[in-house]
Design a protein around this motif. Structure first.
Motif, PDB file in Angstrom:
ATOM      1  N   ILE A  25      52.855 -47.152   3.719  1.00  0.00           N
ATOM      2  CA  ILE A  25      53.958 -46.153   3.419  1.00  0.00           C
ATOM      3  C   ILE A  25      55.017 -46.933   4.441  1.00  0.00           C
ATOM      4  O   ILE A  25      54.935 -46.901   5.500  1.00  0.00           O
ATOM      5  CB  ILE A  25      53.946 -44.714   3.938  1.00  0.00           C
ATOM      6  N   GLN A  71      44.335 -48.201   7.334  1.00  0.00           N
ATOM      7  CA  GLN A  71      44.467 -48.300   5.730  1.00  0.00           C
ATOM      8  C   GLN A  71      45.747 -47.744   5.088  1.00  0.00           C
ATOM      9  O   GLN A  71      45.976 -48.611   4.208  1.00  0.00           O
ATOM     10  CB  GLN A  71      43.036 -47.668   4.877  1.00  0.00           C
ATOM     11  N   GLN A  72      46.228 -46.878   5.608  1.00  0.00           N
ATOM     12  CA  GLN A  72      47.516 -46.446   5.168  1.00  0.00           C
ATOM     13  C   GLN A  72      48.480 -46.258   6.311  1.00  0.00           C
ATOM     14  O   GLN A  72      48.882 -45.112   6.577  1.00  0.00           O
ATOM     15  CB  GLN A  72      47.436 -45.073   4.119  1.00  0.00           C
ATOM     16  N   ARG A 124      47.800 -54.464   3.668  1.00  0.00           N
ATOM     17  CA  ARG A 124      47.526 -52.877   3.433  1.00  0.00           C
ATOM     18  C   ARG A 124      48.271 -52.481   2.373  1.00  0.00           C
ATOM     19  O   ARG A 124      49.341 -51.937   2.696  1.00  0.00           O
ATOM     20  CB  ARG A 124      48.137 -52.255   4.782  1.00  0.00           C
ATOM     21  N   PRO A 125      47.853 -52.661   1.320  1.00  0.00           N
ATOM     22  CA  PRO A 125      48.717 -52.096  -0.103  1.00  0.00           C
ATOM     23  C   PRO A 125      49.087 -50.664  -0.306  1.00  0.00           C
ATOM     24  O   PRO A 125      49.976 -50.577  -0.772  1.00  0.00           O
ATOM     25  CB  PRO A 125      47.463 -52.542  -1.117  1.00  0.00           C
ATOM     26  N   ALA A 126      48.365 -49.948   0.587  1.00  0.00           N
ATOM     27  CA  ALA A 126      48.673 -48.628   0.621  1.00  0.00           C
ATOM     28  C   ALA A 126      49.632 -48.151   1.562  1.00  0.00           C
ATOM     29  O   ALA A 126      50.028 -46.900   1.637  1.00  0.00           O
ATOM     30  CB  ALA A 126      47.454 -47.708   0.599  1.00  0.00           C
ATOM     31  N   ASN A 149      55.401 -45.379  -2.533  1.00  0.00           N
ATOM     32  CA  ASN A 149      55.123 -45.578  -1.117  1.00  0.00           C
ATOM     33  C   ASN A 149      56.360 -46.054  -0.376  1.00  0.00           C
ATOM     34  O   ASN A 149      56.266 -45.916   0.912  1.00  0.00           O
ATOM     35  CB  ASN A 149      53.828 -46.164  -0.646  1.00  0.00           C
ATOM     36  N   ASN A 153      56.565 -48.831  -6.685  1.00  0.00           N
ATOM     37  CA  ASN A 153      55.663 -48.604  -5.462  1.00  0.00           C
ATOM     38  C   ASN A 153      56.420 -47.105  -4.914  1.00  0.00           C
ATOM     39  O   ASN A 153      57.402 -47.327  -4.031  1.00  0.00           O
ATOM     40  CB  ASN A 153      55.550 -49.691  -4.400  1.00  0.00           C
ATOM     41  N   LEU A 203      52.104 -55.510   2.907  1.00  0.00           N
ATOM     42  CA  LEU A 203      51.825 -54.907   1.838  1.00  0.00           C
ATOM     43  C   LEU A 203      50.429 -55.904   1.293  1.00  0.00           C
ATOM     44  O   LEU A 203      49.103 -55.197   0.726  1.00  0.00           O
ATOM     45  CB  LEU A 203      52.413 -54.802   0.696  1.00  0.00           C
TER      46      LEU A 203
END
Length: 219
Positions: A70, A44-45, A66-68, A93, A91, A63
């Motif tokens: 890094i 997820q990240q 997986r919007p989160a 991240n 953002n 993104l």
């Protein structure tokens, strides 16, 4: 017309046959969607390296899934790096590194050719000088112990960066690697073979379209 240009190119440069074969298969399989841009299995990240960021289109794809994520984006062109910083300014991240990345620190002269900017053939016409950061320094200062996904599309720079990762013992930190090997010179076929043989010690090739795109996953 495109097929005629490819035929002429192949007649003049028969050593480019693997590239043309790979591109034909890539298009037939619609592999950009069926292979390259499949990221649903990422955590997820995920920690992601976008090496050769250009306008950030590939990071946008990650993104979207997986919007989160890094993401560290490496883009040596000052204009594109500035636009990337603006684009992703909200953002926290995403970090844009305005530099190339390679086996050793230094500087490199690149042709100013949009997404095809390269150190090869950069002796005339519009050029710019870019900083090169050593990949060992990046991993040391960022303290990244594991990278979920790395994309490398740097117009020939992969023949310096990948051996740098391997020699520094860092390739094992990259779980999933997508790389576009380029073929600007006949000798690069052997160089690619040598790098792939080294990669095979730590990674398995998940799929390959020769000199177009290929993916390696940590064993």
């Amino acid at each position: 017309m495109a097929s005629l240009k490819r035929w002429i190119d192949l007649k003049r440069n028969p050593w480019k046959a693997p590239l043309h074969k790979g591109m034909k298969a890539w298009k037939a399989d619609k592999a950009s969607d069926s292979h390259l841009l499949q990221y649903d299995d990422l955590p997820q990240q995920p920690v992601v390296l976008d090496i050769g960021g250009y306008e950030g289109g590939w990071s946008d794809v990650v993104l979207a899934v997986r919007p989160a994520a890094i993401i560290h984006i490496f883009e040596p062109h000052p204009g594109f790096a500035k636009e990337l910083r603006r684009k992703f300014s909200t953002n926290s991240n995403i970090t844009v590194h305005e530099c190339a990345i390679g086996s050793e620190p230094g500087q490199i002269t690149l042709s100013d050719s949009a997404d095809a900017s390269s150190a090869f053939g950069a002796k005339s016409g519009q050029t710019y000088v870019a900083e090169v950061r050593s990949v060992a320094d990046f991993f040391a200062t960022s303290e990244l112990q594991s990278v979920d996904l790395a994309k490398i599309n740097i117009e020939g720079g992969e023949y310096d960066l990948l051996p740098g990762l391997i020699d520094a013992g860092l390739i094992g930190r990259i779980k999933r690697l997508q790389v576009q090997f380029h073929l600007f010179d006949p000798s690069w076929s052997a160089d690619r073979d040598a790098i792939r043989a080294q990669l095979a010690a730590t990674h398995s090739c998940a799929w390959c379209y020769t000199f177009v795109w290929e993916e390696w996953r940590l064993k």
